[in-house]
Scaffold this motif. Structure first.
Motif, PDB file in Angstrom:
ATOM      1  N   GLU A  14       0.760  -1.165  -0.001  1.00 53.30           N
ATOM      2  CA  GLU A  14       0.098  -0.005  -0.143  1.00 53.30           C
ATOM      3  C   GLU A  14       0.692   1.240  -0.132  1.00 53.30           C
ATOM      4  O   GLU A  14       0.444   2.240  -0.684  1.00 53.30           O
ATOM      5  N   LEU A 190      -3.910   0.808   6.812  1.00 55.35           N
ATOM      6  CA  LEU A 190      -3.322   0.130   5.563  1.00 55.35           C
ATOM      7  C   LEU A 190      -3.360  -1.319   5.643  1.00 55.35           C
ATOM      8  O   LEU A 190      -2.522  -1.977   6.627  1.00 55.35           O
ATOM      9  N   THR A 192      -2.212  -4.549   4.603  1.00 59.90           N
ATOM     10  CA  THR A 192      -1.132  -5.154   3.963  1.00 59.90           C
ATOM     11  C   THR A 192      -0.765  -6.702   4.318  1.00 59.90           C
ATOM     12  O   THR A 192      -1.273  -7.099   5.361  1.00 59.90           O
TER      13      THR A 192
END
Length: 202
Positions: A14, A190, A192
């Protein structure tokens, strides 16, 4: 010694995506601006005129100060034996020039960078739109206050003008920008693979 390839792989997907979008946005903006919009009547001229008029109006409202006006003027700059003509918003106190607000001082570059950051971050369209509108208004008002302060210092306390122009007021404007970026990004998560693996391992 850090291996560049290993370091790049360790960066979350990201984050890489955001940096890629930000770089692309910056390149596209620079190309469009320099080819189509530089010193144009579409963005710079109206914005510079607006900042000049608003700054002159604002300083006229402070205390007993009056007689400040803004006029659109063409300013000559001599550089390497040549003459460059640039339109600026000239601030007068009665009939005496006090300050030139050039296009580079109208806040456009910072506004575009702020918008670019918001656009490249993962968030809903409405949230991005809200922060863009509010942020642009705040940045514009901050720049008007900066220019008003510069007019005041140039006219009454010129000894402090250079320091305020190059350091103090610029710090205030950039700080306001970073605060808005922080407020916008603090609720963004985020997701990930790296984070998911860490959660699973725990």
């Amino acid at each position: 010694m850090i291996n560049p390839k290993s370091f790049f792989k360790s960066i979350p997907t990201e984050v890489k995506r955001f940096l890629g979008k930000a770089l692309l946005f910056f390149i596209v903006w620079k190309v469009v601006y320099n080819i189509f919009l530089y010193d144009s009547k579409y963005l710079d001229h109206p914005l510079t005129t607006h900042v000049g008029n608003a700054s002159a109006w604002l300083i006229n409202q402070l205390g007993d100060m009056e007689g400040f006006t803004a006029k659109r003027e063409v300013v000559k700059h001599y550089f390497e034996g040549g003459v460059n003509l640039n339109e600026s918003s000239a601030i007068y106190h009665h009939d005496r020039i006090v300050l030139y607000i050039a296009n580079v001082c109208n806040g456009l570059e910072l506004i575009v960078l702020y918008i670019g950051f918001i656009v490249c971050m993962p968030a809903s369209f409405l949230r991005k739109l809200k922060y863009i509108v509010i942020g642009v208004i705040i940045l514009d008002l901050t720049n008007i206050l900066r220019c008003t302060g510069l007019i005041y210092l140039r006219e009454y306390y010129e000894i402090y003008f250079d320091f305020a122009h190059h350091y103090l007021f610029n710090t205030v404007v950039y700080t306001a920008t970073f605060i808005m970026w922080y407020v916008f990004s603090r609720k963004i998560t985020l997701k990930t693979k790296h984070i998911e693996k860490t959660v699973q391992a725990g």
